[in-house]
Design a protein around this motif. Structure first.
Motif, PDB file in Angstrom:
ATOM      1  N   GLY A   9      -1.251  -3.167   7.418  1.00 38.34           N
ATOM      2  CA  GLY A   9      -0.290  -3.167   6.312  1.00 38.34           C
ATOM      3  C   GLY A   9       0.398  -4.486   6.262  1.00 38.34           C
ATOM      4  O   GLY A   9      -0.202  -5.514   6.049  1.00 38.34           O
ATOM      5  N   ASP A  10       1.711  -4.479   6.499  1.00 35.85           N
ATOM      6  CA  ASP A  10       2.456  -5.735   6.446  1.00 35.85           C
ATOM      7  C   ASP A  10       3.081  -6.055   7.787  1.00 35.85           C
ATOM      8  O   ASP A  10       4.042  -6.788   7.875  1.00 35.85           O
ATOM      9  N   PRO A 443      -0.809  -0.110 -12.231  1.00 33.48           N
ATOM     10  CA  PRO A 443      -1.258   1.026 -11.420  1.00 33.48           C
ATOM     11  C   PRO A 443      -1.540   0.670  -9.964  1.00 33.48           C
ATOM     12  O   PRO A 443      -1.253   1.464  -9.067  1.00 33.48           O
ATOM     13  N   ALA A 444      -2.101  -0.499  -9.725  1.00 36.60           N
ATOM     14  CA  ALA A 444      -2.379  -0.908  -8.344  1.00 36.60           C
ATOM     15  C   ALA A 444      -1.078  -1.096  -7.574  1.00 36.60           C
ATOM     16  O   ALA A 444      -1.000  -0.782  -6.377  1.00 36.60           O
ATOM     17  N   GLU A 448       0.111   1.188  -4.180  1.00 38.14           N
ATOM     18  CA  GLU A 448       0.336   0.533  -2.896  1.00 38.14           C
ATOM     19  C   GLU A 448       1.663   1.006  -2.302  1.00 38.14           C
ATOM     20  O   GLU A 448       2.706   0.947  -2.944  1.00 38.14           O
ATOM     21  N   LYS A 449       1.641   1.458  -1.093  1.00 40.65           N
ATOM     22  CA  LYS A 449       2.816   2.076  -0.485  1.00 40.65           C
ATOM     23  C   LYS A 449       3.869   1.053  -0.056  1.00 40.65           C
ATOM     24  O   LYS A 449       5.035   1.392   0.090  1.00 40.65           O
ATOM     25  N   LEU A 454      -1.212  -6.529  -0.362  1.00 42.06           N
ATOM     26  CA  LEU A 454      -1.961  -7.554  -1.080  1.00 42.06           C
ATOM     27  C   LEU A 454      -1.761  -7.463  -2.590  1.00 42.06           C
ATOM     28  O   LEU A 454      -1.726  -8.484  -3.286  1.00 42.06           O
ATOM     29  N   SER A 455      -1.616  -6.230  -3.122  1.00 43.48           N
ATOM     30  CA  SER A 455      -1.405  -6.089  -4.562  1.00 43.48           C
ATOM     31  C   SER A 455      -0.083  -6.713  -4.994  1.00 43.48           C
ATOM     32  O   SER A 455      -0.011  -7.421  -6.007  1.00 43.48           O
ATOM     33  N   HIS A 456       0.970  -6.445  -4.235  1.00 42.84           N
ATOM     34  CA  HIS A 456       2.265  -7.038  -4.565  1.00 42.84           C
ATOM     35  C   HIS A 456       2.241  -8.555  -4.363  1.00 42.84           C
ATOM     36  O   HIS A 456       2.870  -9.295  -5.122  1.00 42.84           O
TER      37      HIS A 456
END
Length: 773
Positions: A9-10, A443-444, A448-449, A454-456
């Protein structure tokens, strides 16, 4: 493993302790930008003063602040940095006006001191016996190095010899600026009347004074004794050698640390399964429109190459093109402006189009009227390109006056030439692009939780593109030159070389993680580490462009050290791609040529941005190479080699996914790849490198003024190296023409032959959210 770094994750785990890579990125950005802004405040505080008046010992007013500022404005309005350079920033065919005026002024002053006559030449100086010459040079140096500016009265007092010498410079520049020079490709009638010529010469003279007079309480001038000129007493400050050595040490140490950390990482994730031959996707209506962006970009690419050929040829035929009187229709300043402008335009168009293509692909959502929005954006970008191209030509040829030139024509600075109105429209277009991208990608983001995934990251990197280009609004045509250069390099270094590259890195990492070329954890880790390493060095490394722009001496120290570290992260994502390609050979065959251009980007990152960039970064090297043809070595190999190849890679990734198989011609791509990259190598090896190093040798031996003089510019060596680069130029142009043909063929096929195969999961996801697909 206690020494490993793994990302989930991060979060990153190091030695059993939890460490957040996003937190490190935010912290480093805060520190780096705080430092850069603090440096900007120091530059503003310590910029060379513009005196209210320059006067003689007899109280005669030689020049006023209003005349100097008017000269700056008219110089910028008529092409500015595309005809010669100031403090080394600008074009390389005409003189560096600072170095030329300073040496002429020094010679005339020497003549007054020697025999009372300002009409004194370099030949006269060299004819003197060595002891007499050394004595005279010491007297001239005292005249120029002593700072006689009074900050209380804002008056600059010239000596009697300096006064007479400056009057001689005004007299010499009258015919040059009025009637031009064939050797330097300066057009006849560059400036229209005596007042303009007087004011522009006055502006040049002020930059020369700032380059020679010592800063208060310092043993060197406002420009750190640049340009090199023994007559004036300008020699490289000793600290430049110290910081140059330290920059090499930091570079070697940084590479060592980076390789140790990178190579000792423990991989934990499995490579995602990749089909042997991924199915071609059905393009959504908006994605079809993006193919038109690529067609426009390739058209601009061809025109840019043509302008480059015209510009290069001016070095051997100053007023024409193989006998055609080109100067009458397309002056050197116009062709060079278009060459640089179009480079940014076509590369940025590819990157923006890639964002518009990948947003619905990653978000699996096609918003209503997205295709219309993309079409409107393409029209807005076309208006910016055509309007700015026409406006810059009108400014250079004198059709527009000073005020209109700044608004609609030419701002006068390299890479940000377009008039302020077009600049504002371009910023507005990029904001509109960001909105289009966001609505398709939303939507992506929702799925993403974590806000640090990566989407953010993709969204955050996109936001920086209009944000950092907007920094170009921070100055005008009468802003102090030191401050204007500071903000200009924010745009060039941080927008072009920084955040656009971060955006492209995120796109490539995102795509490769989906395709299985990169593990998801590796893609996230590589993206964060690349961004941390690049921004941690590159933000402060921006200062290496400002060594001689009227900045305090600590700017050279910071710029040298941090710009050396910029080399370290340049190929990190390439390491990941190369390491995992072996695990997905069959899929790599499907994406062979997009990946080849991406790997070429990694190669030119190392060679063009790394090797040739570091070549001119150490202060002691740049002291002698500033404003010479050593810079185009880096500019061509980095601007096209890195950003151009990356733009082509992004374009081909998108086209590969929806262009019908019958239109995907691998032979054309193979030919284009090798001719483009081979032509660039030939251009560098046969032309730019021997040209630049010869000029550098003249600068070290005689001074900057001589390296930019007509004797060197028109020398047989310089002319032959221009001719020798022609084979490389032609090969490169053939490769670009082939890429254009491939792109047009692909676009026609997209609209004429709809693709019939598609991954089964994509239509379901999009159909659930959209009625347009």
């Amino acid at each position: 493993m206690t020494d490993s770094i793994a990302v989930s994750g991060d979060r990153a785990t190091t030695g059993g302790r939890s460490l957040s890579l996003p937190a490190w990125l935010v912290l480093i950005c805060i520190i780096a930008f705080t430092t850069l802004l603090a440096a900007g405040a120091a530059i503003w505080k310590n910029a060379p003063p513009v005196p209210d008046v320059l006067q003689s010992p007899q109280q005669e007013i030689i020049l006023t602040r209003a005349e100097i500022q008017a000269g700056q404005e008219i110089y910028l309005a008529r092409g500015g940095q595309h005809i010669g350079s100031i403090w080394g920033h600008g074009s390389y065919l005409a003189p560096d006006w600072t170095a030329d005026v300073l040496h002429r002024w020094g010679l005339s002053t020497a003549g007054v001191l020697y025999n009372g006559q300002p009409d004194f030449s370099q030949a006269d100086l060299e004819a003197l016996p060595a002891p007499e010459r050394a004595s005279l040079e010491a007297r001239v140096s005292e005249q120029f190095k002593t700072n006689r500016y009074d900050p209380q009265t804002r008056t600059l007092l010239l000596t009697d010899a300096q006064t007479q010498g400056l009057k001689q410079v005004f007299q010499d520049y009258q015919p040059l600026l009025a009637h031009g020079s064939a050797v330097h490709s300066i057009p006849d009638g560059w400036f229209k009347d005596d007042t303009q010529i007087h004011n522009v010469t006055g502006f040049f003279a002020w930059t020369a004074w700032a380059a020679s007079a010592n800063r208060p309480n310092a043993p060197f001038s406002y420009t750190a004794n640049w340009p090199a000129d023994r007559l004036i007493g300008n020699q490289a400050p000793g600290q430049f050698i110290t910081w140059s050595i330290l920059s090499v040490v930091v570079l070697i140490a940084g590479i060592g640390v980076f390789l140790f950390i990178y190579l000792t990482q423990e991989e934990t994730d499995e490579v995602q399964p990749v089909p042997a031959r991924p199915a071609v996707r059905i393009p959504t209506p908006s994605q079809k429109v993006t193919s038109l962006f690529f067609g426009v970009a390739m058209t601009l690419f061809l025109v840019q190459i043509l302008m480059g050929m015209f510009t290069a040829h001016y070095a051997v035929e100053g007023e024409g093109f193989y006998g055609i009187p080109l100067m009458q229709f397309l002056p050197y300043a116009a062709s060079r402006t278009w060459h640089l402008q179009l480079a940014l335009f076509w590369i940025a168009t590819c990157w923006l189009a890639a964002g518009l293509y990948f947003a619905p692909r990653f978000g699996q959502y096609e918003p209503k009227h997205q295709a219309l929005g993309n079409t409107v954006l393409l029209g807005a970008l076309a208006i910016v390109v055509v309007g700015s191209i026409v406006g810059t030509w009108q400014a250079v040829t004198g059709v527009l006056d000073v005020k209109d030139s700044f608004l609609w024509g030419h701002q006068g600075y390299e890479y940000i030439e377009l008039g302020r109105v077009w600049q504002l429209l371009l910023i507005g277009s990029m904001v509109f692009w960001l909105w289009l991208l966001y609505r398709a990608f939303k939507p992506a983001l929702k799925q993403e939780k974590t806000p640090t995934g990566l989407s953010h990251f993709f969204l955050y990197s996109a936001i920086t593109i209009p944000l950092f280009y907007s920094v170009g609004l921070a100055y005008t045509n009468h802003t102090s030159l030191s401050i204007a250069e500071y903000w200009r390099w924010w745009v060039i270094h941080l927008w072009v070389e920084g955040f656009f590259e971060v955006f492209a890195t995120v796109v490539i990492a995102y795509l490769c993680s989906e395709l299985g070329f990169l593990k998801k954890s590796s893609a996230l880790r590589a993206t964060y580490l690349t961004t941390i390493l690049y921004l941690g060095s590159g933000v402060i490394g921006t200062l290496h462009h400002l060594y001689f722009s009227g900045t305090p001496s600590f700017i050279a120290a910071m710029g040298a050290v941090f710009s050396a570290l910029e080399v370290v992260p340049l190929t990190l994502i390439g390491f990941e791609v190369l390491k995992t390609l072996k695990l997905s050979q069959e899929a790599e065959g499907f994406y062979r040529w997009p990946l080849r251009f991406f790997i070429a980007t990694c190669f030119w990152n190392l060679v063009g941005a790394g090797v040739f960039g570091f070549l001119i970064n150490p202060p002691i090297v740049l002291y002698y190479s500033q404003g010479l043809n050593t810079t185009p070595i880096h500019a061509h190999s980095a601007l096209f080699g890195v950003y151009g190849c990356l733009a082509l890679a992004l374009m081909l990734f998108a086209l590969r996914e929806f262009v019908p198989e019958q239109a995907w011609n691998e032979r054309l791509l193979r030919f284009s790849f090798w001719t483009i990259n081979g032509g660039l190598v030939g251009m560098l090896v046969l032309g730019l490198i021997p040209n630049g190093f010869y000029q550098l040798a003249q600068s070290i031996e005689h001074g900057t003024w001589y390296a930019r003089s007509a004797e060197v510019i028109s020398s047989p060596w310089m002319r032959w190296t221009v001719w020798l680069r022609i084979p490389g130029d032609i090969i490169f142009a053939i490769g670009a023409l082939t890429m254009f043909a491939f792109t047009v063929r692909a676009i026609v096929a997209v609209f004429r032959f709809p693709v019939k195969t598609t991954p089964p999961e994509l239509p379901k996801a999009i159909a659930a959210r959209s009625t347009e697909f």
